[in-house]
Enzyme design. Structure first.
Site, mmCIF file in Angstrom:
data_model
loop_
_atom_site.group_PDB
_atom_site.id
_atom_site.type_symbol
_atom_site.label_atom_id
_atom_site.label_comp_id
_atom_site.label_asym_id
_atom_site.label_seq_id
_atom_site.Cartn_x
_atom_site.Cartn_y
_atom_site.Cartn_z
ATOM 1 N N HIS A 1 0.841 -1.204 0.000
ATOM 2 C CA HIS A 1 0.000 0.000 0.000
ATOM 3 C C HIS A 1 0.878 1.256 0.000
ATOM 4 O O HIS A 1 0.721 2.142 -0.844
ATOM 5 C CB HIS A 1 -0.915 -0.020 1.231
ATOM 6 C CG HIS A 1 -1.804 1.177 1.348
ATOM 7 N ND1 HIS A 1 -3.132 1.149 0.981
ATOM 8 C CD2 HIS A 1 -1.565 2.448 1.777
ATOM 9 C CE1 HIS A 1 -3.661 2.353 1.180
ATOM 10 N NE2 HIS A 1 -2.723 3.156 1.667
ATOM 11 N N GLU A 2 1.809 1.327 0.951
ATOM 12 C CA GLU A 2 2.660 2.520 1.046
ATOM 13 C C GLU A 2 3.566 2.643 -0.175
ATOM 14 O O GLU A 2 3.846 3.749 -0.643
ATOM 15 C CB GLU A 2 3.491 2.498 2.341
ATOM 16 C CG GLU A 2 2.666 2.519 3.617
ATOM 17 C CD GLU A 2 1.579 3.592 3.652
ATOM 18 O OE1 GLU A 2 1.753 4.662 3.026
ATOM 19 O OE2 GLU A 2 0.536 3.356 4.294
ATOM 20 N N HIS B 1 1.750 4.447 -2.900
ATOM 21 C CA HIS B 1 1.870 5.904 -2.760
ATOM 22 C C HIS B 1 3.246 6.356 -3.265
ATOM 23 O O HIS B 1 3.381 7.393 -3.922
ATOM 24 C CB HIS B 1 1.747 6.320 -1.285
ATOM 25 C CG HIS B 1 0.344 6.317 -0.762
ATOM 26 N ND1 HIS B 1 -0.692 6.972 -1.391
ATOM 27 C CD2 HIS B 1 -0.184 5.765 0.360
ATOM 28 C CE1 HIS B 1 -1.807 6.812 -0.676
ATOM 29 N NE2 HIS B 1 -1.526 6.081 0.381
ATOM 30 N N HIS C 1 3.535 6.541 -7.008
ATOM 31 C CA HIS C 1 2.737 7.684 -7.482
ATOM 32 C C HIS C 1 3.599 8.948 -7.411
ATOM 33 O O HIS C 1 3.584 9.790 -8.313
ATOM 34 C CB HIS C 1 1.496 7.820 -6.598
ATOM 35 C CG HIS C 1 0.390 8.616 -7.221
ATOM 36 N ND1 HIS C 1 -0.779 8.898 -6.551
ATOM 37 C CD2 HIS C 1 0.267 9.207 -8.428
ATOM 38 C CE1 HIS C 1 -1.577 9.607 -7.332
ATOM 39 N NE2 HIS C 1 -0.962 9.815 -8.473
#
Length: 684
Positions: A473-474, A477, A480
Site C-alpha cells: 500500500h505505502e 503511494h 505515485h
C-alpha cells in the site's frame, strides 16, 4: 559544497537531507532565515512592474516553494520518526511561524492579482494543460485561503489556522505520549500462553530495552496486535484492549494527555473557518478540493456500501460468536475476543493464521518480490544505495532507474516499530520532481514508513500477510510520487491530486499480495525456501472474503463518524462526540464497543492528519483501485503493457488532470463498484 558554506545543515538543499548533521538548535534558526528570505523574494515579485509571465513569476515562486519543502519537510519528518521532547518543542515553535507564513501567502493580494492577470492574459491560451492547472489551482487555493475577505476577517482566518495547526500537532503528540505512557511487565510466561515465539521474543526485547527482566507489553501496534490475536489470557486481552481504546482520553490511566477538549476546539474552529469562507459546514470546504461533489453524494455512497455489507457482516459475527461458544467456551462474547476468536476460526476453517503465513514472508524476500513486480509492470529497476545519511541505523535507501540506467527517483525505507516513532504507516514527500528554471531536473525522493515487528535477536524479520499488504500500500503511494512525469511543483507526484483519488495507486498495489503470480515472487519460507504452497494459497485466497463485510462496516463506521462530525455541526447545540459515535455504530456497526471506548480520541487521521471530512476517501478510491486492477485480471496479472498504460495515465499525470478523466482513459469507461464487492467477497 563544504559545511562552512552552510553553517546550518538544514539550509543545505544541494543534495539529500543531512540527517547525520541535524541538531535541535538548527531548527528555529533555519526556519527564521528561510521565511525571512522567502518574504523578501515574494515582495520583490509582487512589486515588480513587469507583466507577469510563467518565466518571471511562476518559476521564481516554485523555486521558493521547493526550498520551503526541502527545509521544513525533514523537520516534520523527524518529529514523527525520532520524536524527542526537545525536537517536538522546536517543531511546535516553528509550526506557528510556518502556519502564519502560509496564511499570509494565501491572503497576499499582490500575488493573487498577478495570478489573476496571468489567467486573463493572451498567453494563457498557449500554456500547456499542466501549466493552466497550476494557475487554476492557485486561484482556487487563494479563494479557500480567504483572499476575498475584508482585512478583519482575514486576520480572524489567520488566527483560526494558527490555532488549528497547533491543536493538530498537540493532538498527535498526546496520542504518541499516551501510547508510550502505558506498559505492563509480565514475569510469568504462563500469562502469555498462546503467543507465538516471535511475539514473545519481541516483548522480551522491549523489556530488555528498558533494562527490565521478563516480557513488556506496550501499546505499540506489533505488541498490541500480538496480544489481541494470540493471548489466551482473556483478562490480559481485556486490559490491553481497554488501554489501547482509551488512549489520549479521560478514560486513560494517564489523563494528562486527554484530547477531549482539543477535539471540541478543533470542531468549533473548523466550523468557524468554513463559515468565514462562505461554506455551510466544514465538509463542504473539504469537498472543494475533492472528486466527490457534495455531502449528499458522500453520505449516499457510504450508506449504500453499508446497506450492501451489513447483512453479511451480521452473519459473520453470528458465526464468530457460535464458534467462540462451542469451541472456546466463551459465552459472553466481548470486543476483545474478536481478533482472538477470528484467528482461531480462520485457523479451523481455512487452516490459516497470520502466524502460519509469517515464515513465508521474510522481509528481504518480500522486498525483492515487490521490486520485481514493479520492474515487470513499469519498466524500471530498483537498487539499494549505501552511504546515504539516515535517521536510524535500520533505515535503508533505494533508487529507481530506467532502461537507460538514469535515476527516476529515490526512497528511504523505515520498516520497524520503535520507541519515539509515531504509529501507523505512511508515505511522505522528501523531494518533489521539478524542473529548475535553468533546465536542471530535480528527481523525486519519498519517505516510506511502517511499524512492523522488528527482527528479534539475529533472526531476520518475517512479516504477516497483513503487514505485506501494508508495505505494498505505502509503496503504491511511493510510485505515485516517484513515477510522475510532471515538472511543475504543485502538480508533481501526489501534489494537487484530489484526496479521494490519492489512495488509488496504493490500494491498487495491494491486489498483487492476493494473486498467485505476485505471491510466487514475494514468498519464500524462512527455513525451506519454498514459495507459498497451493493449499495455503487457496486458504489465503478464500480468506480475502473472511469477515470482509465486518471489516467493510468498520471502515464505513469510521468514515461516517468523520463525515458527520464535519457535516452537521451547530456550535449552539453540538452533538456530543460520544453520542454521535454511538448513533453511527447503532446504524452501521455489528460489534458494539464498551462505554469506556474512546476511539475518536486517538483518530489521528482526522484530527492530526489530512483526512478531516475525507476519511471516506479510502472507500471511494477502493472502488477505483479494484476496478483498475480488474483490467489486469482480464489481460494478465503481470501484463507489462497494461502496467505501462497504468504508469503513463494514472501515475505519470500527477495532479495535472482530473482523476476521473485519467481513470476513464485507463479503463475505457466509468468506474463500477462490482470489482470491489467481488474482491471483498460481499455477495450484494
Amino acid at each position: 559544497m563544504t559545511n562552512t558554506e552552510y553553517p546550518n545543515p538544514l539550509l543545505n538543499i544541494t543534495d539529500l537531507p543531512k540527517f547525520d548533521l541535524f541538531h535541535v538548535e538548527h531548527v528555529e534558526l533555519a526556519i527564521d532565515q528561510l521565511l525571512a528570505e522567502n518574504r523578501v523574494q515574494i515582495e520583490r515579485l509582487v512589486q515588480s512592474s513587469e507583466k507577469p509571465s510563467w518565466d518571471n513569476f511562476i518559476e521564481p515562486l516554485e523555486s521558493l516553494d521547493n526550498r520551503f519543502e526541502r527545509v521544513w519537510g525533514p523537520i516534520g519528518h523527524l518529529d514523527s520518526v525520532k520524536n524527542s521532547d526537545e525536537w517536538h518543542a522546536a517543531y511546535t515553535a516553528c509550526l506557528e511561524k510556518v502556519t502564519a507564513y502560509h496564511s499570509e501567502m494565501g491572503q497576499n493580494k499582490g500575488l493573487f492579482d498577478k495570478f489573476t492577470a496571468l489567467a486573463e492574459s493572451v498567453e494563457f491560451s498557449d500554456y500547456s494543460l499542466a501549466q493552466k492547472k497550476v494557475i487554476e489551482n492557485a486561484l482556487r487555493n487563494f479563494r479557500l485561503s480567504g483572499i476575498d475577505l475584508p482585512e478583519v476577517k482575514q486576520q480572524e482566518y489567520q488566527q483560526i489556522k494558527q490555532q488549528l495547526s497547533q491543536l493538530s500537532s498537540q493532538f498527535g503528540n498526546n496520542v504518541l505520549k499516551s501510547t508510550q505512557a502505558w506498559s505492563k511487565l509480565i514475569k510469568d510466561p504462563e500469562e502469555l500462553a498462546g503467543l507465538p515465539e516471535n511475539a514473545m521474543g519481541l516483548l522480551q526485547q522491549l523489556a530488555e530495552q528498558k533494562d527490565q527482566q521478563g516480557w513488556l507489553v506496550t501499546l505499540d501496534f506489533p505488541s498490541y496486535i500480538a496480544i489481541m490475536t494470540h493471548a489466551e489470557n482473556r483478562d490480559l486481552r481485556a486490559e490491553v484492549y481497554r488501554a489501547f481504546g482509551t488512549r489520549a482520553s479521560d478514560q486513560a490511566v494517564n489523563v494528562e494527555y486527554d484530547n477531549s477538549k482539543i477535539i471540541e476546539k478543533i470542531r468549533l474552529l473548523r466550523h468557524q473557518l468554513a463559515g468565514l469562507l462562505g461554506f455551510e459546514q466544514y465538509a463542504d470546504y473539504s469537498l472543494a478540493t475533492k472528486m466527490a461533489e457534495n455531502r449528499d453524494q458522500v453520505l449516499g455512497f457510504l450508506r449504500d456500501l453499508a446497506t450492501r455489507s451489513k447483512p453479511q457482516a451480521e452473519k459473520e459475527l453470528q458465526t464468530l460468536k457460535a464458534f467462540a461458544k462451542t469451541e472456546l467456551g466463551i459465552e459472553d462474547f466481548e470486543p476483545w475476543d474478536v481478533s482472538f476468536v477470528s484467528e482461531k476460526l480462520k485457523s479451523a476453517t481455512l487452516s490459516l493464521s497470520q502466524e502460519t503465513l509469517r515464515p513465508y514472508f521474510p522481509v528481504n524476500t518480500v522486498l525483492t518480490g515487490l521490486f520485481n513486480i514493479t520492474e515487470t509492470l513499469f519498466g524500471v529497476r530498483i537498487r539499494e544505495k549505501q552511504g546515504v545519511p539516515v535517521w536510524h541505523k535500520a533505515v535503508r535507501f533505494f533508487e529507481l532507474v530506467d532502461a537507460a540506467d538514469e535515476v527516476v527517483g529515490q526512497f528511504y525505507l523505515d520498516l520497524y516499530a520503535r520507541e519515539n516513532k509515531r504509529g501507523g504507516a505512511w508515505m511522505d514527500s522528501a523531494v518533489s520532481r521539478w524542473k529548475h528554471s535553468g533546465g536542471d531536473l530535480q528527481k523525486p525522493v519519498a519517505y516510506l514508513v511502517c511499524n512492523f515487528t522488528p527482527p528479534v535477536g539475529d533472526k531476520p524479520a518475517c512479516l504477516t500477510h497483513d503487514e505485506v499488504t501494508t508495505l505494498f500500500h505505502e509503496f503504491g503511494h511511493g510510485i505515485h510520487h516517484l513515477m510522475t512525469q510532471m515538472e511543475h511543483l504543485d502538480i508533481s507526484g501526489i501534489s494537487g491530486v484530489p484526496w479521494d483519488a490519492v489512495e488509488l495507486p496504493s490500494q491498487f498495489m495491494e491486489n498483487f499480495c492476493w494473486e498467485r503470480e505476485g505471491l510466487d515472487l514475494i514468498s519464500s519460507h524462512i527455513e525451506t525456501g519454498e514459495v507459498l504452497p497451493e493449499a495455503l494459497f487457496d486458504s489465503l485466497k478464500a480468506s480475502r472474503g473472511f469477515q470482509s463485510a465486518m471489516m467493510m462496516v468498520r471502515q464505513i463506521e469510521f468514515a461516517l463518524m468523520d463525515f458527520e462530525l464535519h457535516s452537521f455541526y451547530d456550535p449552539q447545540e453540538a452533538e456530543d462526540i460520544l453520542d454521535l459515535a454511538q448513533r453511527i455504530r447503532e446504524e452501521v456497526a455489528v460489534v458494539q464497543p464498551p462505554e469506556y471506548s474512546r476511539m475518536l480520541h486517538s483518530f489521528s487521521h482526522i484530527f492530526a492528519g489530512g483526512y478531516a471530512a475525507g476519511y471516506f476517501s479510502y472507500k471511494w478510491a477502493e472502488v477505483l483501485s479494484a476496478d483498475a486492477f480488474s483490467l489486469f485480471e482480464e489481460t494478465g496479472i503481470l501484463n507489462s503493457e497494461t502496467g505501462v498504460r497504468f504508469k503513463n495515465t494514472i501515475l505519470a499525470a500527477g495532479g495535472s488532470i482530473d482523476p476521473m478523466v485519467l481513470f476513464k482513459s485507463f479503463r475505457g469507461r466509468e468506474p463500477k463498484i462490482d470489482a470491489l464487492l467481488r474482491h471483498s467477497g460481499i455477495a450484494a
